[in-house]
Design a protein around this motif. Structure first.
Motif, short mmCIF file in Angstrom:
data_model
loop_
_atom_site.label_atom_id
_atom_site.label_comp_id
_atom_site.label_asym_id
_atom_site.label_seq_id
_atom_site.Cartn_x
_atom_site.Cartn_y
_atom_site.Cartn_z
N HIS A 105 49.06 -18.52 -20.01
CA HIS A 105 48.32 -19.22 -19.09
C HIS A 105 47.51 -20.63 -19.46
N TYR A 106 46.87 -20.38 -20.46
CA TYR A 106 46.00 -21.52 -21.03
C TYR A 106 46.96 -22.44 -21.99
N GLY A 109 50.33 -23.44 -20.13
CA GLY A 109 50.40 -23.85 -18.70
C GLY A 109 51.15 -23.28 -17.64
N THR A 111 50.78 -20.89 -14.92
CA THR A 111 49.69 -20.37 -14.18
C THR A 111 49.84 -19.58 -12.86
N ASP A 116 51.77 -15.02 -14.92
CA ASP A 116 50.71 -14.28 -15.38
C ASP A 116 51.13 -12.75 -15.69
#
Length: 163
Positions: A105-106, A109, A111, A116
């Motif tokens: 996710h972080y 990227g 998202t 997820d």
């Protein structure tokens, strides 16, 4: 020949244990996915927070299933030790699951809700489950001690594994 039979029996026992562990895990997986998506999609919580809440709910369900079904024949004398180790190794598994989610996710990227779910509930949970299976059977739900030589075995009850 007896060594081969013993190995076959051990492998059969591990396969049965893994099947039960997998069944409990499948229920925990459903709890994990439903709670993760309710927290993330319906409640709008951040992905990692949703993941921690979901995994915590699944840990509770999995402890009950593993203690009272998968490993019911294992030693039951040290319940507080067992629960503490179960929680410790479950938290390590939670870090693995949510670490994969955070990386996806972080870090990368990805998202979307689908990304997820794949990161946490497929890749992270898969790696975490392998770790949990090994750690639970090795450290948490230990084999019950063998009866002392010459001791009379306890009579079987309706709920014992042999019945």
């Amino acid at each position: 020949m007896s060594d081969r039979r013993t190995l076959r029996d051990r492998l059969r026992g591990i396969a049965q244990e893994a099947a039960k562990f997998g069944t409990v895990g499948a229920f925990g997986f459903l709890v994990n996915v439903v709670v993760f998506n309710l927290c993330g999609q319906a409640a709008g919580l951040a992905p990692i927070r949703s993941g921690v809440i979901a995994t915590s709910a699944a840990i509770c369900a999995n402890y009950l299933g593993n203690r009272y079904w998968t490993y019911r024949h294992r030693d039951k004398t040290g319940r507080s030790r067992e629960a503490g180790l179960f929680l410790l190794f479950s938290c390590v598994g939670m870090v693995i699951e949510n670490g994969v989610l955070a990386l996806s996710h972080y870090g990368l990227g990805f998202t979307s809700p689908l990304a997820d779910n794949l990161a946490k509930n497929v890749i992270g949970l898969g790696i975490g489950s392998l770790f949990r299976f090994w750690s639970y059977r090795t450290w948490v739900f230990r084999t019950a001690p063998a009866p002392a030589p010459g001791a009379t075995p306890e009579p079987a009850t309706a709920g014992s594994p042999g019945n």
